[in-house]
Design a protein around this motif. Structure first.
Motif, PDB file in Angstrom:
ATOM      1  N   MET A   1       1.092  67.958 -61.536  1.00  0.00           N
ATOM      2  CA  MET A   1       1.942  67.961 -62.708  1.00  0.00           C
ATOM      3  C   MET A   1       1.745  66.671 -63.493  1.00  0.00           C
ATOM      4  SD  MET A   1       6.038  68.350 -62.802  1.00  0.00           S
ATOM      5  CE  MET A   1       6.858  66.925 -63.413  1.00  0.00           C
ATOM      6  N   THR A   2       1.523  66.794 -64.778  1.00  0.00           N
ATOM      7  CA  THR A   2       1.379  65.630 -65.630  1.00  0.00           C
ATOM      8  C   THR A   2       2.758  65.208 -66.110  1.00  0.00           C
ATOM      9  OG1 THR A   2      -0.808  66.392 -66.335  1.00  0.00           O
ATOM     10  CG2 THR A   2       0.250  64.724 -67.677  1.00  0.00           C
ATOM     11  N   THR A   3       3.106  63.975 -65.830  1.00  0.00           N
ATOM     12  CA  THR A   3       4.427  63.458 -66.183  1.00  0.00           C
ATOM     13  C   THR A   3       4.378  62.758 -67.541  1.00  0.00           C
ATOM     14  OG1 THR A   3       3.961  61.395 -65.030  1.00  0.00           O
ATOM     15  CG2 THR A   3       5.042  63.153 -63.752  1.00  0.00           C
ATOM     16  N   PRO A   4       5.525  62.616 -68.207  1.00  0.00           N
ATOM     17  CA  PRO A   4       5.548  61.941 -69.499  1.00  0.00           C
ATOM     18  C   PRO A   4       4.945  60.535 -69.464  1.00  0.00           C
ATOM     19  CG  PRO A   4       7.583  63.127 -69.201  1.00  0.00           C
ATOM     20  CD  PRO A   4       6.841  63.200 -67.885  1.00  0.00           C
ATOM     21  N   ASP A   5       5.211  59.776 -68.416  1.00  0.00           N
ATOM     22  CA  ASP A   5       4.643  58.428 -68.356  1.00  0.00           C
ATOM     23  C   ASP A   5       3.120  58.469 -68.253  1.00  0.00           C
ATOM     24  OD1 ASP A   5       5.146  59.437 -65.698  1.00  0.00           O
ATOM     25  OD2 ASP A   5       4.822  57.416 -64.905  1.00  0.00           O
ATOM     26  N   ARG A   6       2.593  59.463 -67.542  1.00  0.00           N
ATOM     27  CA  ARG A   6       1.129  59.605 -67.433  1.00  0.00           C
ATOM     28  C   ARG A   6       0.528  60.033 -68.774  1.00  0.00           C
ATOM     29  NH1 ARG A   6      -3.067  57.533 -66.635  1.00  0.00           N
ATOM     30  NH2 ARG A   6      -4.839  58.863 -66.295  1.00  0.00           N
ATOM     31  N   LEU A   7       1.207  60.913 -69.482  1.00  0.00           N
ATOM     32  CA  LEU A   7       0.723  61.326 -70.807  1.00  0.00           C
ATOM     33  C   LEU A   7       0.662  60.133 -71.762  1.00  0.00           C
ATOM     34  CD1 LEU A   7       2.636  64.701 -71.199  1.00  0.00           C
ATOM     35  CD2 LEU A   7       0.162  64.400 -70.906  1.00  0.00           C
ATOM     36  N   ALA A   8       1.688  59.279 -71.736  1.00  0.00           N
ATOM     37  CA  ALA A   8       1.688  58.085 -72.589  1.00  0.00           C
ATOM     38  C   ALA A   8       0.538  57.159 -72.202  1.00  0.00           C
ATOM     39  CB  ALA A   8       3.023  57.362 -72.491  1.00  0.00           C
ATOM     40  N   SER A   9       0.283  57.044 -70.910  1.00  0.00           N
ATOM     41  CA  SER A   9      -0.832  56.224 -70.444  1.00  0.00           C
ATOM     42  C   SER A   9      -2.170  56.779 -70.930  1.00  0.00           C
ATOM     43  CB  SER A   9      -0.813  56.153 -68.913  1.00  0.00           C
ATOM     44  OG  SER A   9      -1.892  55.382 -68.440  1.00  0.00           O
ATOM     45  N   GLN A  10      -2.325  58.104 -70.877  1.00  0.00           N
ATOM     46  CA  GLN A  10      -3.559  58.736 -71.357  1.00  0.00           C
ATOM     47  C   GLN A  10      -3.737  58.513 -72.864  1.00  0.00           C
ATOM     48  OE1 GLN A  10      -2.962  62.780 -70.032  1.00  0.00           O
ATOM     49  NE2 GLN A  10      -3.780  62.366 -68.004  1.00  0.00           N
ATOM     50  N   GLY A  12      -2.679  55.962 -74.530  1.00  0.00           N
ATOM     51  CA  GLY A  12      -3.134  54.568 -74.649  1.00  0.00           C
ATOM     52  C   GLY A  12      -4.610  54.432 -74.323  1.00  0.00           C
ATOM     53  N   ASP A  13      -5.054  55.129 -73.280  1.00  0.00           N
ATOM     54  CA  ASP A  13      -6.473  55.092 -72.915  1.00  0.00           C
ATOM     55  C   ASP A  13      -7.349  55.642 -74.035  1.00  0.00           C
ATOM     56  OD1 ASP A  13      -5.820  54.022 -70.425  1.00  0.00           O
ATOM     57  OD2 ASP A  13      -6.002  55.948 -69.369  1.00  0.00           O
ATOM     58  N   LEU A  14      -6.884  56.697 -74.690  1.00  0.00           N
ATOM     59  CA  LEU A  14      -7.664  57.280 -75.800  1.00  0.00           C
ATOM     60  C   LEU A  14      -7.734  56.322 -76.979  1.00  0.00           C
ATOM     61  CD1 LEU A  14      -6.496  60.992 -75.603  1.00  0.00           C
ATOM     62  CD2 LEU A  14      -8.778  60.086 -75.104  1.00  0.00           C
ATOM     63  N   ILE A  15      -6.655  55.617 -77.286  1.00  0.00           N
ATOM     64  CA  ILE A  15      -6.685  54.629 -78.374  1.00  0.00           C
ATOM     65  C   ILE A  15      -7.638  53.489 -78.008  1.00  0.00           C
ATOM     66  CG2 ILE A  15      -5.322  52.867 -79.587  1.00  0.00           C
ATOM     67  CD1 ILE A  15      -4.961  55.689 -80.680  1.00  0.00           C
ATOM     68  N   ARG A  16      -7.626  53.093 -76.757  1.00  0.00           N
ATOM     69  CA  ARG A  16      -8.565  52.062 -76.301  1.00  0.00           C
ATOM     70  C   ARG A  16     -10.006  52.536 -76.498  1.00  0.00           C
ATOM     71  NH1 ARG A  16     -11.022  50.066 -71.327  1.00  0.00           N
ATOM     72  NH2 ARG A  16     -10.948  47.799 -71.356  1.00  0.00           N
ATOM     73  N   SER A  17     -10.287  53.784 -76.174  1.00  0.00           N
ATOM     74  CA  SER A  17     -11.625  54.348 -76.386  1.00  0.00           C
ATOM     75  C   SER A  17     -11.981  54.363 -77.868  1.00  0.00           C
ATOM     76  CB  SER A  17     -11.703  55.770 -75.818  1.00  0.00           C
ATOM     77  OG  SER A  17     -11.569  55.753 -74.432  1.00  0.00           O
ATOM     78  N   PHE A  18     -11.004  54.734 -78.700  1.00  0.00           N
ATOM     79  CA  PHE A  18     -11.221  54.707 -80.157  1.00  0.00           C
ATOM     80  C   PHE A  18     -11.571  53.289 -80.599  1.00  0.00           C
ATOM     81  CE2 PHE A  18      -9.519  53.750 -84.356  1.00  0.00           C
ATOM     82  CZ  PHE A  18     -10.149  54.695 -85.140  1.00  0.00           C
TER      83      PHE A  18
END
Length: 127
Positions: A1-10, A12-18
């Motif tokens: 299960m993907t939790t809200p805190d994990r979604l926020a972390s993901q 952030g990771d995508l913005i870092r990749s950008f």
């Protein structure tokens, strides 16, 4: 299960990749329409931040209503929750201001394009 805190972390990771992908220009990241598209996507993301920020308060409020918030150092839970609420309000307002600024950026980039005159890679060869 993907939790809200994990979604926020993901997110952030995508913005870092950008951020890494946009350090230099190159294929797919060299003309004003590329910036316009990215600004539009960032504006979309930021428009949703006030709600996301405000909703981070829900687990704390839920626990606080049950009288179960504990604060390190023995600090008063009511005081800590009040401080958090004020911080959430400030953060959501700043996110809204950022959203407005990004919408202005998007509008400013909208009429920009690439002048292709004299660039061989854009000539149609029928001249």
């Amino acid at each position: 299960m993907t939790t809200p805190d994990r979604l926020a972390s993901q997110a952030g990771d995508l913005i870092r990749s950008f951020n890494h992908a946009t350090i230099i220009t190159g294929d797919g990241w060299q003309y004003p329409p590329h910036a316009y598209s990215a600004i539009g996507s960032l504006a979309y993301l930021v428009r949703m931040l006030p709600q996301a920020i405000e909703q981070t308060l829900r687990p704390v409020e839920h626990t606080h209503k049950q009288g179960r918030v504990a604060v390190d150092g023995g600090r008063d839970p009511q005081e800590a929750v009040t401080e958090l609420r004020a911080s959430v309000t400030d953060a959501a307002a700043l996110a809204q201001a950022l959203s407005t600024a990004l919408d202005r950026m998007h509008a400013a980039a909208s009429p920009m394009g690439l002048d292709t005159r004299g660039l061989p890679e854009f000539e149609d060869g029928d001249t």
